[in-house]
Enzyme design. Sequence first.
Site, PDB file in Angstrom:
ATOM      1  N   ASP A  25      29.592  31.483 -50.791  1.00 53.98           N
ATOM      2  CA  ASP A  25      29.260  30.890 -49.625  1.00 53.98           C
ATOM      3  C   ASP A  25      28.186  31.493 -48.962  1.00 53.98           C
ATOM      4  O   ASP A  25      28.198  31.521 -47.767  1.00 53.98           O
ATOM      5  CB  ASP A  25      30.417  30.430 -49.081  1.00 53.98           C
ATOM      6  CG  ASP A  25      31.304  29.503 -49.469  1.00 53.98           C
ATOM      7  OD1 ASP A  25      31.355  29.049 -50.578  1.00 53.98           O
ATOM      8  OD2 ASP A  25      32.475  29.174 -48.872  1.00 53.98           O
ATOM      9  N   GLU A  73      30.319  25.956 -50.014  1.00 54.81           N
ATOM     10  CA  GLU A  73      31.538  25.109 -49.385  1.00 54.81           C
ATOM     11  C   GLU A  73      30.504  23.910 -48.948  1.00 54.81           C
ATOM     12  O   GLU A  73      29.447  23.875 -48.166  1.00 54.81           O
ATOM     13  CB  GLU A  73      32.112  25.725 -48.382  1.00 54.81           C
ATOM     14  CG  GLU A  73      33.072  24.939 -47.803  1.00 54.81           C
ATOM     15  CD  GLU A  73      33.823  25.554 -46.576  1.00 54.81           C
ATOM     16  OE1 GLU A  73      33.738  26.958 -46.569  1.00 54.81           O
ATOM     17  OE2 GLU A  73      34.991  24.887 -45.843  1.00 54.81           O
ATOM     18  N   LYS A 130      32.158  23.474 -53.597  1.00 58.82           N
ATOM     19  CA  LYS A 130      33.404  23.540 -53.691  1.00 58.82           C
ATOM     20  C   LYS A 130      33.784  22.719 -52.471  1.00 58.82           C
ATOM     21  O   LYS A 130      33.366  23.255 -51.253  1.00 58.82           O
ATOM     22  CB  LYS A 130      34.150  25.067 -53.878  1.00 58.82           C
ATOM     23  CG  LYS A 130      33.694  25.994 -52.498  1.00 58.82           C
ATOM     24  CD  LYS A 130      34.325  27.609 -52.947  1.00 58.82           C
ATOM     25  CE  LYS A 130      34.027  28.244 -51.671  1.00 58.82           C
ATOM     26  NZ  LYS A 130      34.409  27.909 -50.428  1.00 58.82           N
ATOM     27  N   LYS A 133      38.314  26.000 -49.442  1.00 61.34           N
ATOM     28  CA  LYS A 133      37.881  27.220 -49.297  1.00 61.34           C
ATOM     29  C   LYS A 133      38.115  28.163 -50.516  1.00 61.34           C
ATOM     30  O   LYS A 133      37.251  29.018 -50.621  1.00 61.34           O
ATOM     31  CB  LYS A 133      39.072  27.735 -48.090  1.00 61.34           C
ATOM     32  CG  LYS A 133      38.985  27.011 -46.844  1.00 61.34           C
ATOM     33  CD  LYS A 133      37.857  27.133 -45.776  1.00 61.34           C
ATOM     34  CE  LYS A 133      37.874  26.377 -44.777  1.00 61.34           C
ATOM     35  NZ  LYS A 133      36.590  26.082 -44.127  1.00 61.34           N
ATOM     36  N   VAL A 158      30.995  35.290 -48.119  1.00 64.69           N
ATOM     37  CA  VAL A 158      31.754  35.227 -46.959  1.00 64.69           C
ATOM     38  C   VAL A 158      32.434  34.099 -46.816  1.00 64.69           C
ATOM     39  O   VAL A 158      32.543  33.222 -47.625  1.00 64.69           O
ATOM     40  CB  VAL A 158      30.395  35.137 -45.819  1.00 64.69           C
ATOM     41  CG1 VAL A 158      29.565  36.138 -45.542  1.00 64.69           C
ATOM     42  CG2 VAL A 158      29.474  33.824 -46.253  1.00 64.69           C
ATOM     43  N   THR A 159      33.397  33.993 -45.963  1.00 65.30           N
ATOM     44  CA  THR A 159      33.921  34.927 -44.990  1.00 65.30           C
ATOM     45  C   THR A 159      34.806  35.819 -45.448  1.00 65.30           C
ATOM     46  O   THR A 159      35.745  35.024 -46.222  1.00 65.30           O
ATOM     47  CB  THR A 159      34.119  34.607 -43.708  1.00 65.30           C
ATOM     48  OG1 THR A 159      35.083  33.533 -43.731  1.00 65.30           O
ATOM     49  CG2 THR A 159      32.934  34.031 -42.729  1.00 65.30           C
ATOM     50  N   CYS A 163      37.056  32.186 -47.250  1.00 62.59           N
ATOM     51  CA  CYS A 163      36.698  31.807 -48.460  1.00 62.59           C
ATOM     52  C   CYS A 163      36.970  32.776 -49.644  1.00 62.59           C
ATOM     53  O   CYS A 163      37.228  32.467 -50.778  1.00 62.59           O
ATOM     54  CB  CYS A 163      35.364  31.093 -48.538  1.00 62.59           C
ATOM     55  SG  CYS A 163      35.560  29.534 -47.697  1.00 62.59           S
ATOM     56  N   GLN A 203      50.601  47.688 -51.395  1.00 65.28           N
ATOM     57  CA  GLN A 203      51.470  47.413 -52.501  1.00 65.28           C
ATOM     58  C   GLN A 203      51.101  47.509 -53.757  1.00 65.28           C
ATOM     59  O   GLN A 203      51.365  46.644 -54.606  1.00 65.28           O
ATOM     60  CB  GLN A 203      52.122  46.086 -52.339  1.00 65.28           C
ATOM     61  CG  GLN A 203      52.643  45.876 -50.917  1.00 65.28           C
ATOM     62  CD  GLN A 203      53.286  44.246 -50.643  1.00 65.28           C
ATOM     63  OE1 GLN A 203      54.234  44.177 -51.107  1.00 65.28           O
ATOM     64  NE2 GLN A 203      52.678  43.438 -49.986  1.00 65.28           N
TER      65      GLN A 203
HETATM   66  C1  C5J Z   1      34.046  30.350 -45.641  1.00 64.62           C
HETATM   67  C2  C5J Z   1      34.760  29.009 -43.614  1.00 64.62           C
HETATM   68  N1  C5J Z   1      32.819  30.431 -46.634  1.00 64.62           N
HETATM   69  N2  C5J Z   1      34.908  30.377 -42.968  1.00 64.62           N
HETATM   70  N3  C5J Z   1      34.122  29.207 -44.843  1.00 64.62           N
HETATM   71  O1  C5J Z   1      34.558  31.242 -45.388  1.00 64.62           O
HETATM   72  O2  C5J Z   1      34.974  28.011 -42.964  1.00 64.62           O
END
Ligand code: C5J
Length: 238
Positions: A25, A73, A130, A133, A158-159, A163, A203
């Site tokens: 993204d 996205e 997509k 997320k 990101v972020t 995502c 873990q």
């Molecule tokens: C992504 C969002 N790409 N934060 N989208 O993380 O809505």
Amino acid sequence: MVLIPALPYEYEIPSLDRVALVIIDMQRDFLESGGFGEALGNDISQLQKIVPTVKQILDTFRDRALPIFHTLEGHQSDLSDCPPSKLQRGQNQLKIGDMGTMGRILILGEPGNNIIPELQPLANEIVIAKPGKGAFYRTSLESWLQEKNITHLILTGVTTEVCVQTTMREANDRGYECLLVEDATASYFPEFKQSTLEMIRAQGGIVGWTTTSENFIQALSFSGGYVKNNKLDMSFYE
Ligand code: C5J
């Protein structure tokens, strides 16, 4: 075999023909001034900082002709693939499908929904649109990976906590070995990024591994990309 210094322990790629890069993204909506991210009051400079590092990783894959996937996205213009819950979420703010300064927010094909100019995909790179997320939800990503016999994913973008983390968890549940490049991922909230890195590798690597771009690029550059029984520099983590 390539061994990459990582946390919680070295990340091993059995053979470079099993690895792919996934760039999540890196789209104008999230990174550019006037986009959705900024309209929601976020500090886009946090995301812009990683662009040169993501480009370095991208070039590392391009130099070796390894598979590269870019995700975006975005939704169909009639919003038929956007659940009402996602559409309605938030108060007094721009919503998906509203007109923003770069076209309709998070709608496929709109100017803001394009990948930023610095990271524009080449013709042989695969772009996965997509609606969710995670990059596996209602996309062709898994069939592409199966077709190419990929088992190891290098994640950037990101972020980090939304995502990227969702995609890494989806991949982990499907049996992929995932490595997140710490300085090639970002959040509008640095503390969320840090927590995500820690929870991923906690873990014994419950979701996967993390490393730095320097470690990754250096490990791939040994012996033309293959490292066998080398003593790697772990000093970054000491
Ligand atoms: C992504 C969002 N790409 N934060 N989208 O993380 O809505």
